[in-house]
Write a protein that holds these residues in place. Sequence first.
Motif, mmCIF file in Angstrom:
data_model
loop_
_atom_site.group_PDB
_atom_site.id
_atom_site.type_symbol
_atom_site.label_atom_id
_atom_site.label_comp_id
_atom_site.label_asym_id
_atom_site.label_seq_id
_atom_site.Cartn_x
_atom_site.Cartn_y
_atom_site.Cartn_z
ATOM 1 N N THR A 121 0.618 -0.626 -0.431
ATOM 2 C CA THR A 121 -0.204 -0.004 -0.154
ATOM 3 C C THR A 121 0.306 0.833 0.483
ATOM 4 O OG1 THR A 121 -1.342 -0.759 0.495
ATOM 5 C CG2 THR A 121 -1.583 1.296 1.700
ATOM 6 N N SER A 170 -6.435 1.648 -2.820
ATOM 7 C CA SER A 170 -4.872 1.088 -2.735
ATOM 8 C C SER A 170 -4.371 0.144 -1.638
ATOM 9 C CB SER A 170 -4.471 2.746 -2.452
ATOM 10 O OG SER A 170 -4.720 3.316 -1.515
ATOM 11 N N LEU A 225 2.260 2.948 -3.425
ATOM 12 C CA LEU A 225 0.688 3.889 -4.132
ATOM 13 C C LEU A 225 0.712 4.874 -3.120
ATOM 14 C CD1 LEU A 225 -1.572 0.589 -4.311
ATOM 15 C CD2 LEU A 225 -0.997 1.699 -6.260
ATOM 16 N N TRP A 274 -6.320 -2.622 -10.208
ATOM 17 C CA TRP A 274 -4.624 -1.812 -10.165
ATOM 18 C C TRP A 274 -5.237 -0.558 -10.555
ATOM 19 C CZ3 TRP A 274 -0.259 -2.035 -6.787
ATOM 20 C CH2 TRP A 274 0.509 -1.613 -8.108
ATOM 21 N N ALA A 287 -6.725 1.772 -8.191
ATOM 22 C CA ALA A 287 -5.997 2.030 -7.340
ATOM 23 C C ALA A 287 -5.181 3.429 -7.595
ATOM 24 C CB ALA A 287 -5.262 1.029 -6.108
#
Length: 364
Positions: free
Chosen positions: A104, A280, A107, A338, A341
Amino acid sequence: MTIETKTLTALTAALALTMTLGTTGAARADFTLEGEQVEVIVPYSPGGAADAYGRFISAQLGKHLPGNPTIIVRNVPGAGAIAGTNNFQQNADPDGLTLLVTSTSTLMNALLEDPRVKYDLSTMTPVVVNPLGMMVYAHESLGIEDVAGLAGLGEDAALRSGAHTPTSADLVQLIEFHILGLDVTPIFGLQRADAKQAFERGEISISYDNPLAYNTYVVPMVESGVAVPLYAMGFVDAKGERVRDPAFPDLPSFPEAAETVLGAAPSGPAYDAWQTMFFSRVMASKAVLLPEGTPDEIVAAYEAAAKAMAEDPEYIAATEKLTGGYPTLTGQEADDRWQAALKFDGEARDWLYGWLSEEFGVAR
């Protein structure tokens, strides 16, 4: 055009398509990593959760890669995962011999536009995406029985939570508390293990954990009456629909909890910011990526290996312990989660920066 000409044209097109598919299939079948060494970059220090995930998923994926390559895991920590990820972006060749493990924070660094970030996650291809949920619970001292009780807390209620930093993964829960209208004072500098201990001592009154930590450390507190489960962040299923977290089916998702507390469905820039952070934090919690420019045949080989891994009974049994049994996302579903996010609406981004500055003195 005569019928005969149309028929000949159709046959020619079909033959061309067959030859193209055959060539593509041959290219995929010919790709092998036999005798090769695949390096997996883990931009975190050894011993942590991201490192454990990286080593586990690398070994499992390696079993299904064509040619049975040697898998080498290399830790490249520094600057909160930025150093190793920057290195991957700048130096990884798109030849299938280098992978990146993300968590996380990888991101979050990009979403919050940390000036040290030189990587672009949107250009990388996710091979595997592993979701991991998060749930929120309250201390018995608040005197509430469920999430509806939050609406009845007076202004004098002493709400404290434990967090690492304002821009760490804890930011997602801080946004939730803001949307719920709760006056929560975060005690920064606490990792999740520290926060659990502070919660048990009654020093903080609202906390959160993933299902693995919850089942190990929090369930005993629930059984003794110290902790009260409130809600989970939720989940997005294979159809793209928002549902309850499969690990906490009896708990409302955050959107449900917000509607209960506020009396209306959440909306606005704060909620829009939360939605990106949700992906995320939960849906793309962990991932394995190929570098920008990786050829289609290599991507296809890795996707096939990931799909085989996700269906492997041995892997499924192991993930029950490591990730709580959440589905392993591959192919289009992995790519969809993906990319979600990484989508940050401009208005939501501006709200978040303004809120971080006003609440915690975080400069953009």
